[in-house]
Design an enzyme around this catalytic site. Structure first.
Site, short mmCIF file in Angstrom:
data_model
loop_
_atom_site.label_atom_id
_atom_site.label_comp_id
_atom_site.label_asym_id
_atom_site.label_seq_id
_atom_site.Cartn_x
_atom_site.Cartn_y
_atom_site.Cartn_z
N GLU A 195 -104.14 19.81 5.17
CA GLU A 195 -103.26 19.14 6.13
C GLU A 195 -103.11 17.65 5.80
O GLU A 195 -102.00 17.10 5.78
CB GLU A 195 -103.81 19.28 7.55
CG GLU A 195 -103.57 20.61 8.21
CD GLU A 195 -103.88 20.57 9.69
OE1 GLU A 195 -103.60 19.52 10.33
OE2 GLU A 195 -104.40 21.56 10.22
N SER A 262 -112.77 34.98 -3.62
CA SER A 262 -113.47 36.25 -3.81
C SER A 262 -112.49 37.32 -4.26
O SER A 262 -111.27 37.16 -4.15
CB SER A 262 -114.17 36.75 -2.53
OG SER A 262 -115.10 35.82 -2.06
N ASP A 334 -105.58 29.85 8.62
CA ASP A 334 -105.41 28.46 9.06
C ASP A 334 -106.22 28.28 10.34
O ASP A 334 -105.72 28.41 11.45
CB ASP A 334 -103.93 28.16 9.31
CG ASP A 334 -103.68 26.68 9.58
OD1 ASP A 334 -104.66 25.91 9.57
OD2 ASP A 334 -102.52 26.31 9.82
N ASP A 337 -107.02 22.50 12.75
CA ASP A 337 -105.88 21.60 12.96
C ASP A 337 -106.40 20.20 13.22
O ASP A 337 -107.37 20.01 13.97
CB ASP A 337 -105.03 22.05 14.16
CG ASP A 337 -103.97 23.07 13.77
OD1 ASP A 337 -103.81 23.35 12.56
OD2 ASP A 337 -103.31 23.61 14.68
#
Length: 822
Positions: A195, A262, A334, A337
């Site tokens: 971000e 992975s 995600d 934030d």
């Protein structure tokens, strides 16, 4: 003269004797902490005797009268072999490294104190179910039994490192294990860094359309245009310097591009030659000595469980029982934030919310530092999460004056039941039962691959934040924390997490690639971990009608770079076999030799070949040339090659070829010019570093697995005993992933890869195999410190069997723990 000679000889002999005695004393003290695997020990906290049978690879097979006793045995075994590692993990999670390591780790302690992971772990202890609380308590008692034995028998303080960094070891507590899981969640996410970087690049670029070149989305349906960051925060400091990056293995935050990764793939009976389900898993984490992984078998009431554990946590995180196999890959959800909080200009202890100004929650926290005065922090929280300083994650570069940054993150929960889910998963008997259990898993988010006798499945587990469709930046860049539409609105229903069960094709897998293409806010992520390896995986899986354990192993060890096969024809299109013959020893001649070698190369990143090194150095130099004039010092953040960026530029996707022209030069450079100049840059660097005989280069000389001791790696003399370095094949974009550091004088060192590999065949479960990258012991004087490392490097495995007879037949020792008589 004779007298002088005799005295000099006596002094020399005396000095040699003193050195020998000193070395002998050091060896004696260090070796006192080597575990004795053949003994009977009376301990406090057991209900009945426990047997720890160590097979010939030193994998403990733990047998007890109850599940609690078995977890006790695991705690004891972990403390026998990895006490120092457990101590460092716990201190990291607590923000207390500096008490023993000094000023080196103050910044890490500051971050962990502000995130408050340990306090959250303590609070979440009461939310665990009864079985988990029992397991955690029993495990802690096992660790403490080993600590008591060390103190009672004077066993060298438990680990050699304890002599160098002397500090009392507090008894282990159940919350310590929960805190380590939260620490792993921090190491497995990189969303906050992405971000901030996206915002910084947006501030730097003259043409906002170019943002999608340098930070491209994974192929698929595009997303709606985002607002310019400068329009949200016009006072953001566009040219703020980057905080210097650290490659310190003690850092709790992974460098960009080296967070979670992975591979895992499964086959249904219809696609298996043996008629049973197959599962392969190789989680990718920073390489270290010892490895973060520790192999163990637990004989629980519901049956045996075997696989990879992390010292400090009583869970087989990837492995199998007789009925179920499970593996993990990072989902790249995600889950974070960043919010820019506006301070009250009349009272800096208040910040703006949708309802008006509100006072920060705050409290002091004291960091004790070895050989330095203590530091007092003021920890502050908003409704969105903890307030972080500008020095963390380069937040200062995107935070305007009169504002601070806070962080929302799914792991910052005081009622985290992830460990309860992980412990219950070990007792699951079917895929559907395991999927239901995993609903209690919060963080770190993972793709959970599952197989039982008949079914294969993959389910994204972990909390998915619920965002408003009108969120300003869609969570892709920091947003204004005082607007209601930007704030999290709880969690998405678990049923909406991506789930794949028994697909018609009979094959499932994940290489951290994009698994679903949903529009915001129902998306999973904009920043996926892989767009390259998945292409090779698809080819290998579809090239066979049926698969075997060995074909799955072959895929795990595959070294073909689809990226090299894609990029080289693009960047070398106008350079292959062109120009006149050049004299020997000239730059033009070197370029022709390099291009000739690459023209005949099939993309195998084999450690014995020169082509991988030439290719890797070329594309690295090319990316730097393309972005340096646009981004300036911020280009240093892009130390690892972005294949999608280079492909966009050389295919001129949406005008991306404009990156080839150097803005600050009078001529108009073409992409062919940049490719030629970058190749010359690469060959000069190779010549200065490895020599000018291109045909004699070895990729493995540059791509050494850097498995270093996290504390002693730079200590003279000791580093030769504690570090494990090995020539390796593979690279950033191969299924045999050996991600490179991208920094420093050795940018192609292998620093992040499969510390664990396992392949499970449910037609014949005891033919399953696994391996770790170092060895079971964390004691550098132990024969088991690096005994598995050569097997791992060569792509070999050891048996993964639940057969008790096999374990006993080749055991290197049996430890019997008996309840202490009252």
């Amino acid at each position: 003269m004779g007298i002088v000679f005799r005295w000099l000889l006596r002094l020399a002999v005396g000095l040699v004797v003193l050195i020998v005695l000193a070395v002998g004393l050091v060896y004696y003290l260090a070796s006192r902490s080597l575990p004795n695997y053949n003994q009977t020990v009376e301990v406090v906290g057991l209900e009945a005797p426990v047997e720890i049978v160590r097979d010939n690879a030193n994998v403990p097979h733990i047998f007890g009268g109850s599940d609690g006793d078995v977890f006790f045995g695991l705690g004891y075994a972990h403390a026998q072999d990895r006490l120092w590692q457990m101590t460092i993990l716990r201190r990291t999670a607590q923000g207390r490294l500096s008490e023993i390591l000094g000023t080196r780790t103050v910044s890490y302690d500051r971050l962990l104190r502000r995130l408050d992971l340990y306090r959250l772990a303590v609070q979440s202890l009461e939310d665990q179910d009864a079985a988990t609380q029992q397991a955690l308590s029993a495990y802690a008692a096992g660790v403490n039994a080993r600590l008591a034995e060390i103190n009672r028998e004077a066993l060298g303080r438990g680990a050699p490192e304890m002599f160098l960094f002397n500090a009392p070891i507090a008894p282990w507590s159940p919350a310590d294990s929960l805190a380590i899981v939260k620490l792993m969640a921090l190491r497995l996410t990189g969303q906050v860094g992405e971000e901030v970087l996206r915002a910084r690049v947006a501030l730097m670029l003259n043409d906002p359309a170019r943002l999608m070149d340098i930070l491209p989305d994974a192929p698929g349906t595009g997303v709606a245009a985002l607002p310019e960051y400068a329009s949200l925060f016009p006072d953001a400091p566009r040219y703020t310097a980057t905080v210097p990056r650290s490659d310190d293995p003690l850092s709790p935050v992974a460098p960009r591009g080296l967070a979670g990764a992975s591979n895992t793939w499964t086959a249904a009976p219809s696609r298996s030659a043996s008629g049973g389900t197959l599962l392969a898993n190789d989680p990718h984490l920073p390489l270290s000595a010892p490895s973060i992984w520790y192999l163990a078998r637990l004989e629980l009431a519901g049956g045996g469980v075997i696989g990879g554990t992390i010292p400090g946590v009583p869970v087989v995180l990837t492995g199998r029982s007789a009925r179920l196999g499970w593996g993990l890959t990072s989902s790249h959800l995600d889950d974070q934030d960043v919010f820019i909080e506006q301070l009250n200009p009349d009272n800096p202890e208040e910040y703006l919310t949708p309802e008006g100004y509100k006072t920060f929650e705050s409290r002091p926290s004291i960091i004790k530092i070895k050989d330095a005065p203590p530091i007092t922090l003021t920890l502050r929280w908003t409704d969105n999460g903890p307030v972080l300083p500008g020095s963390d994650f380069d937040l200062g570069a995107v935070t305007p004056p009169g504002h601070v940054a806070s962080l929302s993150w799914t792991a910052l929960s005081p009622d985290d039941t992830s460990v309860s889910a992980a412990i219950a998963l070990m007792g699951a008997g079917t895929v559907q039962e395991a999927i239901a259990i995993a609903e209690r898993f919060l963080a770190p988010s993972q793709n959970l691959s599952l197989v039982d006798q008949d079914t294969i499945a993959m389910k994204l587990i972990g909390t998915v934040p619920k965002r408003d469709p009108s969120h300003q930046t869609q969570g892709r860049m920091p947003s204004q924390g005082w607007l209601a539409e930007n704030l999290w609105q709880g969690r998405m229903p678990y049923a909406q997490n991506p789930e794949f069960v028994s697909p018609r094709g009979g094959i499932l897998g994940n290489t951290n690639n994009k698994v679903v293409d949903r529009p915001f806010p129902n998306h999973i992520s904009f920043n996926w971990g892989d767009t390259q390896r998945v292409t090779r995986w698809q080819r290998l899986m579809q090239s066979r009608q049926v698969h075997t354990r060995d074909s799955f192993i072959e895929a795990q060890l595959d070294t073909v770079s689809v990226t090299a096969r894609t990029l080289l024809p693009l960047i070398g299109a106008d350079l292959w076999f062109t120009g006149e013959a050049a004299p020997e020893g000239t730059p033009q001649r070197q370029r022709q030799i390099a291009l000739s070698l690459l023209a005949d190369w099939n993309g195998q990143m084999n450690e014995h070949l020169p082509e991988p090194l030439i290719y890797a150095a070329w594309v690295r130099a090319l990316q730097d040339r393309l972005i340096r004039d646009e981004l300036g010092p911020l280009a240093d953040e892009f130390t690892r090659v972005s294949p999608l960026f280079i492909e966009r530029v050389y295919r001129d996707v949406e005008g991306a070829a404009v990156w080839c022209d150097v803005r600050n030069s009078a001529p108009k450079e073409t992409c062919t010019d940049m490719a030629r100049l970058a190749l010359d840059d690469a060959l000069i660097w190779i010549g200065e570093t490895y020599g000018t005989a291109l045909e004699s280069l070895r990729w493995g000389d540059a791509h050494q697995a850097r498995q270093d001791h996290e504390v002693l790696s730079e200590v003279p003399v000791l580093r030769y005993f504690v570090n494990i370095r090995q020539s390796t094949s593979g690279g950033d974009n191969t299924l045999l992933r050996g991600a490179t550091s991208g920094r420093g004088p050795e940018p192609f060192q292998n620093v992040h890869g499969a510390g664990y590999r396992g392949v499970y065949d449910f037609a014949d479960p005891d033919s399953s195999v696994f391996i770790t990258s170092t060895g079971q012991s964390g004691h550098f004087l132990s024969r088991y410190y690096d005994d598995l490392a050569q097997l791992w490097r060569r792509g070999e495995y050891i048996p993964m069997s639940l057969d008790e007879g096999l374990a006993r037949a080749a055991s290197v020792g049996v430890t019997i723990l008996t309840p202490q008589e009252k």
